[in-house]
Design a protein around this motif. Structure first.
Motif, PDB file in Angstrom:
ATOM      1  N   PHE A   1       0.853  -1.189   0.000  1.00 52.34           N
ATOM      2  CA  PHE A   1       0.000   0.000   0.000  1.00 52.34           C
ATOM      3  C   PHE A   1       0.883   1.231   0.000  1.00 52.34           C
ATOM      4  CE2 PHE A   1      -2.414  -3.429   1.748  1.00 52.34           C
ATOM      5  CZ  PHE A   1      -3.596  -3.316   1.040  1.00 52.34           C
ATOM      6  N   THR A   2       0.536   2.194  -0.834  1.00 53.41           N
ATOM      7  CA  THR A   2       1.334   3.416  -0.880  1.00 53.41           C
ATOM      8  C   THR A   2       0.483   4.579  -0.396  1.00 53.41           C
ATOM      9  OG1 THR A   2       0.669   4.178  -3.061  1.00 53.41           O
ATOM     10  CG2 THR A   2       2.404   2.508  -2.977  1.00 53.41           C
ATOM     11  N   GLY A   3       1.090   5.494   0.304  1.00 52.38           N
ATOM     12  CA  GLY A   3       0.362   6.678   0.750  1.00 52.38           C
ATOM     13  C   GLY A   3       0.915   7.204   2.050  1.00 52.38           C
TER      14      GLY A   3
ATOM     15  N   GLN B   1      -3.678   9.514   8.893  1.00 48.49           N
ATOM     16  CA  GLN B   1      -4.771  10.418   8.503  1.00 48.49           C
ATOM     17  C   GLN B   1      -5.950   9.679   7.896  1.00 48.49           C
ATOM     18  OE1 GLN B   1      -2.473  13.003   6.015  1.00 48.49           O
ATOM     19  NE2 GLN B   1      -1.898  14.332   7.715  1.00 48.49           N
ATOM     20  N   ILE B   2      -5.667   8.555   7.279  1.00 49.47           N
ATOM     21  CA  ILE B   2      -6.772   7.725   6.786  1.00 49.47           C
ATOM     22  C   ILE B   2      -6.540   6.292   7.240  1.00 49.47           C
ATOM     23  CG2 ILE B   2      -7.344   9.142   4.759  1.00 49.47           C
ATOM     24  CD1 ILE B   2      -5.826   7.036   3.065  1.00 49.47           C
ATOM     25  N   VAL B   3      -7.637   5.556   7.313  1.00 44.71           N
ATOM     26  CA  VAL B   3      -7.558   4.152   7.706  1.00 44.71           C
ATOM     27  C   VAL B   3      -7.397   3.313   6.443  1.00 44.71           C
ATOM     28  CG1 VAL B   3      -8.828   2.253   8.784  1.00 44.71           C
ATOM     29  CG2 VAL B   3      -8.981   4.554   9.737  1.00 44.71           C
ATOM     30  N   ASN B   4      -6.586   2.314   6.528  1.00 46.88           N
ATOM     31  CA  ASN B   4      -6.337   1.475   5.355  1.00 46.88           C
ATOM     32  C   ASN B   4      -7.475   0.476   5.125  1.00 46.88           C
ATOM     33  OD1 ASN B   4      -5.289   0.069   3.261  1.00 46.88           O
ATOM     34  ND2 ASN B   4      -3.280  -0.254   4.170  1.00 46.88           N
ATOM     35  N   THR B   5      -8.591   0.996   4.679  1.00 47.39           N
ATOM     36  CA  THR B   5      -9.737   0.112   4.444  1.00 47.39           C
ATOM     37  C   THR B   5      -9.494  -0.774   3.223  1.00 47.39           C
ATOM     38  OG1 THR B   5     -10.807   1.869   3.190  1.00 47.39           O
ATOM     39  CG2 THR B   5     -11.430   1.655   5.496  1.00 47.39           C
ATOM     40  N   ASN B   6      -8.637  -0.299   2.313  1.00 49.29           N
ATOM     41  CA  ASN B   6      -8.336  -1.122   1.130  1.00 49.29           C
ATOM     42  C   ASN B   6      -7.641  -2.425   1.531  1.00 49.29           C
ATOM     43  OD1 ASN B   6      -9.402   0.917  -0.364  1.00 49.29           O
ATOM     44  ND2 ASN B   6      -7.476   1.632  -1.242  1.00 49.29           N
ATOM     45  N   ALA B   7      -6.872  -2.360   2.628  1.00 49.35           N
ATOM     46  CA  ALA B   7      -6.171  -3.560   3.089  1.00 49.35           C
ATOM     47  C   ALA B   7      -7.194  -4.601   3.520  1.00 49.35           C
ATOM     48  CB  ALA B   7      -5.243  -3.221   4.249  1.00 49.35           C
TER      49      ALA B   7
ATOM     50  N   ASP C   1       3.056  13.360  -6.381  1.00 50.25           N
ATOM     51  CA  ASP C   1       3.339  12.274  -5.441  1.00 50.25           C
ATOM     52  C   ASP C   1       2.759  10.927  -5.890  1.00 50.25           C
ATOM     53  OD1 ASP C   1       0.665  12.719  -5.034  1.00 50.25           O
ATOM     54  OD2 ASP C   1       0.801  13.119  -2.889  1.00 50.25           O
ATOM     55  N   ASP C   2       2.175  10.886  -7.057  1.00 50.72           N
ATOM     56  CA  ASP C   2       1.680   9.615  -7.582  1.00 50.72           C
ATOM     57  C   ASP C   2       2.773   8.995  -8.446  1.00 50.72           C
ATOM     58  OD1 ASP C   2      -0.884   9.744  -6.396  1.00 50.72           O
ATOM     59  OD2 ASP C   2      -1.559  11.118  -7.956  1.00 50.72           O
ATOM     60  N   VAL C   3       3.524   8.073  -7.877  1.00 46.82           N
ATOM     61  CA  VAL C   3       4.729   7.578  -8.559  1.00 46.82           C
ATOM     62  C   VAL C   3       4.805   6.061  -8.645  1.00 46.82           C
ATOM     63  CG1 VAL C   3       6.149   9.602  -8.047  1.00 46.82           C
ATOM     64  CG2 VAL C   3       5.948   7.786  -6.335  1.00 46.82           C
TER      65      VAL C   3
ATOM     66  N   LEU D   1      -3.211  -1.003  -8.705  1.00 51.76           N
ATOM     67  CA  LEU D   1      -4.618  -0.616  -8.580  1.00 51.76           C
ATOM     68  C   LEU D   1      -4.736   0.764  -7.943  1.00 51.76           C
ATOM     69  CD1 LEU D   1      -6.000  -4.028  -7.224  1.00 51.76           C
ATOM     70  CD2 LEU D   1      -6.156  -3.154  -9.563  1.00 51.76           C
ATOM     71  N   PRO D   2      -5.765   1.548  -8.320  1.00 54.98           N
ATOM     72  CA  PRO D   2      -5.925   2.906  -7.808  1.00 54.98           C
ATOM     73  C   PRO D   2      -6.284   2.931  -6.318  1.00 54.98           C
ATOM     74  CG  PRO D   2      -7.788   2.313  -9.199  1.00 54.98           C
ATOM     75  CD  PRO D   2      -6.814   1.186  -9.287  1.00 54.98           C
ATOM     76  N   GLY D   3      -5.998   4.059  -5.676  1.00 52.59           N
ATOM     77  CA  GLY D   3      -6.237   4.210  -4.244  1.00 52.59           C
ATOM     78  C   GLY D   3      -7.681   4.412  -3.831  1.00 52.59           C
ATOM     79  N   PRO D   4      -8.453   5.248  -4.552  1.00 48.98           N
ATOM     80  CA  PRO D   4      -9.839   5.484  -4.102  1.00 48.98           C
ATOM     81  C   PRO D   4     -10.618   4.164  -4.000  1.00 48.98           C
ATOM     82  CG  PRO D   4      -9.197   7.110  -5.724  1.00 48.98           C
ATOM     83  CD  PRO D   4      -8.098   6.089  -5.703  1.00 48.98           C
TER      84      PRO D   4
ATOM     85  N   ASN E   1      -1.088  -0.875  -4.369  1.00 47.34           N
ATOM     86  CA  ASN E   1      -2.311  -0.075  -4.344  1.00 47.34           C
ATOM     87  C   ASN E   1      -2.028   1.390  -4.036  1.00 47.34           C
ATOM     88  OD1 ASN E   1      -5.019   0.417  -2.118  1.00 47.34           O
ATOM     89  ND2 ASN E   1      -5.194   0.378  -4.329  1.00 47.34           N
ATOM     90  N   GLY E   2      -2.557   2.273  -4.892  1.00 46.49           N
ATOM     91  CA  GLY E   2      -2.450   3.717  -4.669  1.00 46.49           C
ATOM     92  C   GLY E   2      -1.356   4.351  -5.503  1.00 46.49           C
ATOM     93  N   GLY E   3      -1.456   5.679  -5.637  1.00 51.65           N
ATOM     94  CA  GLY E   3      -0.410   6.421  -6.335  1.00 51.65           C
ATOM     95  C   GLY E   3      -0.432   6.303  -7.843  1.00 51.65           C
ATOM     96  N   LEU E   4      -1.622   6.130  -8.419  1.00 54.53           N
ATOM     97  CA  LEU E   4      -1.720   6.037  -9.878  1.00 54.53           C
ATOM     98  C   LEU E   4      -2.257   7.325 -10.499  1.00 54.53           C
ATOM     99  CD1 LEU E   4      -3.132   2.448 -10.516  1.00 54.53           C
ATOM    100  CD2 LEU E   4      -0.780   3.248 -10.623  1.00 54.53           C
ATOM    101  N   GLY E   5      -2.499   8.318  -9.666  1.00 53.85           N
ATOM    102  CA  GLY E   5      -3.104   9.554 -10.149  1.00 53.85           C
ATOM    103  C   GLY E   5      -2.130  10.456 -10.881  1.00 53.85           C
TER     104      GLY E   5
END
Ligand code: ATP
Ligand code: MG
Length: 413
Positions: free
Chosen positions: A7-9, A16-22, A74-76, A149-152, A66-70
């Motif tokens: 997971f990236t972020g 600041q956010i909960v890793n619900t994707n996990a 900082d999306d790398v 995969l995207p973060g949202p 997961n994350g950082g595809l935007g």
């Protein structure tokens, strides 16, 4: 199949956010019979994401990042994957198309920064994003499947279900397929529902699990088999058994909502409906009109909040209000009858109650709600005592109104 998740972020690392994707991915992988060996979280840093990818290499056949595809600085993630595997990033029309389509649909110009969403490491496959701009990427390299995969969360779940699972299935990476179906019940409490299907809850394949959700009981049937046709048959058979016991208490399957089910019945019976709402503030009408085609049966939804308007619009007698109060069975009845007379609708509902937190009296606690139902002139009043905060009470009131209506539609036709 062994899997590893990255997971990236920086937001995740800062709490600041909960890793619900996990949680989502871990439970999905378990369902699919994929062994999740480990997962890590790294910040939005190209070097450290690449390191995390390298660290996972050789240990898992499936590495999901997961994350950082935007489009932002900082999306790398795609760059980090290219670095880790020493691959070139190449502009790919199919990837860019996912992004341009998103903006075209909304009639907006695509910001220049979004061009980088078209970059794919050489050999990578593009995964469609049904809900957002960033395409996902699937890349097979040295016997490992890398998936970006995207973060949202909504984009992640849609892409995982529509793109990743079918791919793994097609490639024969899943030992068995899992299928589930949810039967939705109203009008019976969970203990009663459980009692009726107690023996089925003990079954191991398919399994049956009840959950309670805002005035509904959901029965989830889950079947597991190497052959999709077997799953289908198992689900059908279990559904049949449950229907024999619960009959019309089941209003829908999977995504079907109660308002949708009620709408379908109203349409079938060619009945129209009108609502006079006090404590729900129009929520019942809102829910009914969320259903496409509801203009075919919804006549009027009046939010008669002040007593003056209950009297002026619905002809609730001032003597009723004076003697029994606005929150009373008499008022609920008069509201339903009044709105039916005003509109000439076949069915009418009146709702009055105390949503709280204030407004309670000795005899009328917060959460006390009366629902009047005028069904072709047959008038009934239902009393409820809900518990919860204001919004919950409003929702449960609309839910109860829909439940009574559903039951009468099934009973009287
Ligand atoms: P975008 O195109 O929106 O930038 P992205 O693929 O670059 O998407 P991120 O920038 O990493 O993804 O995250 C976007 C948002 O998605 C975050 O602000 C957060 O709200 C949510 N999000 C990201 N990762 C997670 C996670 N693991 N769990 C829950 N929510 C997440
Ligand atoms: Mg981002």
């Amino acid at each position: 199949l062994k899997a590893h998740l990255i997971f990236t972020g920086t937001e995740l690392l800062l709490g600041q956010i909960v890793n619900t994707n996990a949680q989502y991915l871990a439970s999905k992988l378990a369902e699919l019979g994929i062994d999740l060996y480990s997962m890590v979280t790294v910040g939005d840093n190209r070097g450290r994401i690449a390191e995390a990818i390298k660290a996972a290499q050789g240990k898992s056949e499936l590495i999901i990042i997961n994350g950082g595809l935007g489009p932002t600085e900082d999306d790398v993630t795609r760059e980090a994957l290219a670095d880790a595997l020493d691959l070139e990033l190449k502009e790919t029309p199919q990837a860019l198309e996912v992004c341009t389509r998103y903006f075209k649909k909304r009639g907006l110009p695509m910001p220049e920064a979004n061009r980088k969403l078209g970059l794919v490491p050489l050999g990578g496959m593009v995964l469609d994003n049904a809900c957002g701009t960033a395409p996902g990427i699937l890349l097979r390299h040295d016997d490992t499947i890398y998936v970006l995969l995207p973060g949202p969360p909504n984009e992640l779940t849609a892409m995982f279900e529509k793109e990743v699972i079918p791919y793994l299935q097609k490639e024969g990476k899943l030992s068995s397929e899992i299928k589930s179906r949810v039967l939705k019940v109203v009008g019976l409490g969970e203990p009663v529902v459980e009692e009726k299907v107690k023996d089925l809850i003990g079954s191991s394949n398919p399994t049956l699990a009840p959950t309670v959700k805002m005035g509904e009981v959901h029965l989830r049937i889950t079947a597991k088999s190497a052959d999709p046709a077997d799953n289908q048959a198992m689900l059908d058979e279990m559904e049949q058994k449950i229907r024999e016991r619960l009959g019309d208490y089941i209003f829908g399957v999977d995504d079907c909502t109660l308002e949708e089910a009620v709408g379908r019945e109203l349409k079938k019976l060619k009945y129209t409906i009108a609502m006079a709402e006090s404590c729900t503030g129009g929520l019942l009408t809102h829910r009914l009109t969320n259903i496409p085609g509801s203009s075919g049966y919804v006549q009027l939804g009046a939010v008669t909040y002040a007593n003056r308007w209950k009297t002026r619009l619905l002809h609730v007698g001032p003597e009723i209000l004076a003697a029994h109060g606005a929150v009373s069975p008499e008022t609920a009845r008069a509201m339903a009858v009044g709105i039916r007379e005003l509109t000439g609708a076949d069915i009418a509902i009146g709702i009055t109650g105390i949503a709280g937190p204030g407004g309670a009296t000795e005899t009328k606690p917060v959460g006390l709600v009366y629902i009047g139902l005028d069904y072709l002139g047959k008038v009934e009043v239902f009393k409820h005592q809900f518990v919860g905060e204001r919004k919950t009470i409003k929702y449960l009131s609309s839910q109860a109104a829909l439940t009574h209506l559903w039951q009468r539609l099934k009973q009287y036709k």
